[in-house]
Write a protein that holds these residues in place. Structure first.
Motif, PDB file in Angstrom:
ATOM      1  N   PHE A  34       0.834  -1.192   0.000  1.00  0.00           N
ATOM      2  CA  PHE A  34       0.000   0.000   0.000  1.00  0.00           C
ATOM      3  C   PHE A  34       0.867   1.240   0.000  1.00  0.00           C
ATOM      4  O   PHE A  34       1.936   1.259   0.619  1.00  0.00           O
ATOM      5  CB  PHE A  34      -0.875   0.071   1.266  1.00  0.00           C
ATOM      6  N   PHE A  35       0.412   2.307  -0.673  1.00  0.00           N
ATOM      7  CA  PHE A  35       0.978   3.625  -0.466  1.00  0.00           C
ATOM      8  C   PHE A  35       0.265   4.206   0.750  1.00  0.00           C
ATOM      9  O   PHE A  35      -0.960   4.132   0.853  1.00  0.00           O
ATOM     10  CB  PHE A  35       0.759   4.528  -1.682  1.00  0.00           C
ATOM     11  N   VAL A  36       1.020   4.778   1.691  1.00  0.00           N
ATOM     12  CA  VAL A  36       0.442   5.322   2.915  1.00  0.00           C
ATOM     13  C   VAL A  36       0.885   6.769   3.080  1.00  0.00           C
ATOM     14  O   VAL A  36       1.792   7.242   2.381  1.00  0.00           O
ATOM     15  CB  VAL A  36       0.857   4.486   4.151  1.00  0.00           C
ATOM     16  N   THR A  37       0.256   7.480   4.002  1.00  0.00           N
ATOM     17  CA  THR A  37       0.634   8.863   4.259  1.00  0.00           C
ATOM     18  C   THR A  37       2.052   8.921   4.809  1.00  0.00           C
ATOM     19  O   THR A  37       2.556   7.957   5.391  1.00  0.00           O
ATOM     20  CB  THR A  37      -0.334   9.526   5.255  1.00  0.00           C
ATOM     21  N   SER A  38       2.700  10.063   4.642  1.00  0.00           N
ATOM     22  CA  SER A  38       4.110  10.177   5.004  1.00  0.00           C
ATOM     23  C   SER A  38       4.353  10.113   6.512  1.00  0.00           C
ATOM     24  O   SER A  38       5.467   9.841   6.950  1.00  0.00           O
ATOM     25  CB  SER A  38       4.693  11.473   4.453  1.00  0.00           C
ATOM     26  N   ASP A  39       3.316  10.344   7.318  1.00  0.00           N
ATOM     27  CA  ASP A  39       3.496  10.304   8.770  1.00  0.00           C
ATOM     28  C   ASP A  39       2.871   9.054   9.405  1.00  0.00           C
ATOM     29  O   ASP A  39       2.711   8.991  10.620  1.00  0.00           O
ATOM     30  CB  ASP A  39       2.915  11.562   9.416  1.00  0.00           C
ATOM     31  N   ALA A  40       2.541   8.059   8.587  1.00  0.00           N
ATOM     32  CA  ALA A  40       1.915   6.836   9.098  1.00  0.00           C
ATOM     33  C   ALA A  40       2.941   5.976   9.841  1.00  0.00           C
ATOM     34  O   ALA A  40       4.111   5.919   9.465  1.00  0.00           O
ATOM     35  CB  ALA A  40       1.308   6.041   7.952  1.00  0.00           C
ATOM     36  N   VAL A  60       4.088  -5.595   9.590  1.00  0.00           N
ATOM     37  CA  VAL A  60       4.133  -4.495   8.631  1.00  0.00           C
ATOM     38  C   VAL A  60       5.576  -4.032   8.492  1.00  0.00           C
ATOM     39  O   VAL A  60       6.263  -3.827   9.495  1.00  0.00           O
ATOM     40  CB  VAL A  60       3.255  -3.305   9.098  1.00  0.00           C
ATOM     41  N   GLN A  61       6.043  -3.900   7.262  1.00  0.00           N
ATOM     42  CA  GLN A  61       7.334  -3.281   6.984  1.00  0.00           C
ATOM     43  C   GLN A  61       7.056  -2.008   6.194  1.00  0.00           C
ATOM     44  O   GLN A  61       6.186  -2.002   5.317  1.00  0.00           O
ATOM     45  CB  GLN A  61       8.238  -4.187   6.146  1.00  0.00           C
ATOM     46  N   ILE A  62       7.806  -0.947   6.490  1.00  0.00           N
ATOM     47  CA  ILE A  62       7.577   0.340   5.826  1.00  0.00           C
ATOM     48  C   ILE A  62       8.847   0.756   5.108  1.00  0.00           C
ATOM     49  O   ILE A  62       9.960   0.589   5.616  1.00  0.00           O
ATOM     50  CB  ILE A  62       7.120   1.405   6.840  1.00  0.00           C
ATOM     51  N   SER A  63       8.657   1.330   3.907  1.00  0.00           N
ATOM     52  CA  SER A  63       9.771   1.779   3.081  1.00  0.00           C
ATOM     53  C   SER A  63       9.525   3.224   2.660  1.00  0.00           C
ATOM     54  O   SER A  63       8.439   3.560   2.188  1.00  0.00           O
ATOM     55  CB  SER A  63       9.876   0.884   1.843  1.00  0.00           C
ATOM     56  N   ASN A  64      10.530   4.089   2.849  1.00  0.00           N
ATOM     57  CA  ASN A  64      10.450   5.474   2.403  1.00  0.00           C
ATOM     58  C   ASN A  64      11.093   5.581   1.030  1.00  0.00           C
ATOM     59  O   ASN A  64      12.239   5.159   0.840  1.00  0.00           O
ATOM     60  CB  ASN A  64      11.177   6.407   3.372  1.00  0.00           C
ATOM     61  N   LEU A  65      10.366   6.138   0.072  1.00  0.00           N
ATOM     62  CA  LEU A  65      10.875   6.294  -1.279  1.00  0.00           C
ATOM     63  C   LEU A  65      11.151   7.761  -1.558  1.00  0.00           C
ATOM     64  O   LEU A  65      10.274   8.604  -1.356  1.00  0.00           O
ATOM     65  CB  LEU A  65       9.846   5.777  -2.295  1.00  0.00           C
ATOM     66  N   LYS A  66      12.340   8.067  -2.019  1.00  0.00           N
ATOM     67  CA  LYS A  66      12.682   9.440  -2.376  1.00  0.00           C
ATOM     68  C   LYS A  66      12.156   9.747  -3.772  1.00  0.00           C
ATOM     69  O   LYS A  66      12.228   8.904  -4.668  1.00  0.00           O
ATOM     70  CB  LYS A  66      14.204   9.647  -2.351  1.00  0.00           C
ATOM     71  N   LYS A  68      11.914  11.127  -7.525  1.00  0.00           N
ATOM     72  CA  LYS A  68      12.908  11.230  -8.589  1.00  0.00           C
ATOM     73  C   LYS A  68      13.096  12.688  -9.014  1.00  0.00           C
ATOM     74  O   LYS A  68      12.166  13.481  -8.984  1.00  0.00           O
ATOM     75  CB  LYS A  68      12.453  10.452  -9.822  1.00  0.00           C
ATOM     76  N   VAL A  69      14.315  13.006  -9.464  1.00  0.00           N
ATOM     77  CA  VAL A  69      14.587  14.315 -10.037  1.00  0.00           C
ATOM     78  C   VAL A  69      14.273  14.228 -11.525  1.00  0.00           C
ATOM     79  O   VAL A  69      14.801  13.370 -12.233  1.00  0.00           O
ATOM     80  CB  VAL A  69      16.053  14.732  -9.804  1.00  0.00           C
ATOM     81  N   LYS A  70      13.393  15.099 -11.993  1.00  0.00           N
ATOM     82  CA  LYS A  70      12.952  15.074 -13.388  1.00  0.00           C
ATOM     83  C   LYS A  70      13.087  16.464 -13.998  1.00  0.00           C
ATOM     84  O   LYS A  70      13.062  17.467 -13.296  1.00  0.00           O
ATOM     85  CB  LYS A  70      11.478  14.648 -13.480  1.00  0.00           C
ATOM     86  N   ARG A  71      13.189  16.499 -15.319  1.00  0.00           N
ATOM     87  CA  ARG A  71      13.220  17.779 -16.033  1.00  0.00           C
ATOM     88  C   ARG A  71      11.818  18.148 -16.476  1.00  0.00           C
ATOM     89  O   ARG A  71      11.078  17.315 -16.972  1.00  0.00           O
ATOM     90  CB  ARG A  71      14.100  17.667 -17.271  1.00  0.00           C
ATOM     91  N   PHE A  72      11.481  19.404 -16.297  1.00  0.00           N
ATOM     92  CA  PHE A  72      10.236  19.954 -16.803  1.00  0.00           C
ATOM     93  C   PHE A  72      10.625  21.120 -17.712  1.00  0.00           C
ATOM     94  O   PHE A  72      10.815  22.238 -17.246  1.00  0.00           O
ATOM     95  CB  PHE A  72       9.330  20.436 -15.661  1.00  0.00           C
ATOM     96  N   LYS A  80       7.282  14.073  -5.637  1.00  0.00           N
ATOM     97  CA  LYS A  80       7.087  13.982  -4.193  1.00  0.00           C
ATOM     98  C   LYS A  80       7.658  12.673  -3.645  1.00  0.00           C
ATOM     99  O   LYS A  80       7.685  11.657  -4.336  1.00  0.00           O
ATOM    100  CB  LYS A  80       5.601  14.039  -3.852  1.00  0.00           C
ATOM    101  N   ASP A  81       8.102  12.725  -2.394  1.00  0.00           N
ATOM    102  CA  ASP A  81       8.511  11.508  -1.704  1.00  0.00           C
ATOM    103  C   ASP A  81       7.272  10.684  -1.388  1.00  0.00           C
ATOM    104  O   ASP A  81       6.175  11.219  -1.278  1.00  0.00           O
ATOM    105  CB  ASP A  81       9.245  11.850  -0.405  1.00  0.00           C
ATOM    106  N   ALA A  82       7.452   9.384  -1.244  1.00  0.00           N
ATOM    107  CA  ALA A  82       6.327   8.495  -0.962  1.00  0.00           C
ATOM    108  C   ALA A  82       6.735   7.503   0.120  1.00  0.00           C
ATOM    109  O   ALA A  82       7.921   7.300   0.402  1.00  0.00           O
ATOM    110  CB  ALA A  82       5.903   7.756  -2.224  1.00  0.00           C
ATOM    111  N   LYS A  83       5.731   6.907   0.722  1.00  0.00           N
ATOM    112  CA  LYS A  83       5.962   5.889   1.737  1.00  0.00           C
ATOM    113  C   LYS A  83       5.117   4.678   1.386  1.00  0.00           C
ATOM    114  O   LYS A  83       3.936   4.804   1.091  1.00  0.00           O
ATOM    115  CB  LYS A  83       5.585   6.435   3.116  1.00  0.00           C
ATOM    116  N   LYS A  84       5.758   3.498   1.371  1.00  0.00           N
ATOM    117  CA  LYS A  84       5.051   2.257   1.067  1.00  0.00           C
ATOM    118  C   LYS A  84       5.049   1.365   2.294  1.00  0.00           C
ATOM    119  O   LYS A  84       6.017   1.328   3.039  1.00  0.00           O
ATOM    120  CB  LYS A  84       5.719   1.495  -0.081  1.00  0.00           C
ATOM    121  N   ALA A  85       3.938   0.639   2.453  1.00  0.00           N
ATOM    122  CA  ALA A  85       3.834  -0.320   3.549  1.00  0.00           C
ATOM    123  C   ALA A  85       3.627  -1.709   2.959  1.00  0.00           C
ATOM    124  O   ALA A  85       2.742  -1.916   2.130  1.00  0.00           O
ATOM    125  CB  ALA A  85       2.669   0.038   4.458  1.00  0.00           C
ATOM    126  N   PHE A  86       4.470  -2.640   3.369  1.00  0.00           N
ATOM    127  CA  PHE A  86       4.345  -4.036   2.975  1.00  0.00           C
ATOM    128  C   PHE A  86       3.657  -4.752   4.133  1.00  0.00           C
ATOM    129  O   PHE A  86       4.245  -4.947   5.190  1.00  0.00           O
ATOM    130  CB  PHE A  86       5.720  -4.660   2.708  1.00  0.00           C
TER     131      PHE A  86
END
Length: 103
Positions: A34-40, A60-66, A68-72, A80-86
């Motif tokens: 699941f994608f979860v809120t950043s403060d979960a 539950v295992q949680i992973s913080n994802l940084k 990506k740097v992209k060109r616009f 945006k950073d994301a947080k995933k929960a396994f």
């Protein structure tokens, strides 16, 4: 589960991650991603999954994802950073997203 605010638990889970890698993890380890809120926190995610899907969660295992740097155009931007929960379910438990609920 009673020590968490029910409104907060309904906002913790953002969306399930449906991808080839997440499906492989689900089949092999009986986990759901699941994608979860950043403060979960782990206890909040566990309580939210048990409340929403009526299943028993083992761990539950949680992973913080940084992000990506992209060109616009000419400028550089950052996603945006994301947080995933396994979420590891207890044996015999299953969440089926195709039917929209617990199986």
């Amino acid at each position: 589960m009673s020590n968490f605010n029910q409104e907060r638990l309904l906002q913790v889970l953002l969306a399930p991650q449906i991808s080839e890698k997440a499906t492989f993890v689900a089949d092999k380890n009986e986990q759901v991603v699941f994608f979860v809120t950043s403060d979960a926190t782990k206890p909040e995610v566990k309580a939210a999954v048990e409340l929403l899907f009526k299943v028993q969660v083992d761990s539950v295992q949680i992973s913080n994802l940084k992000g990506k740097v992209k060109r616009f155009g000419r400028s550089m931007g950052r996603r945006k950073d994301a947080k995933k929960a396994f979420v590891c379910l207890k044996p015999g438990q299953e969440i089926n997203f195709a039917e929209g609920g617990a199986a």
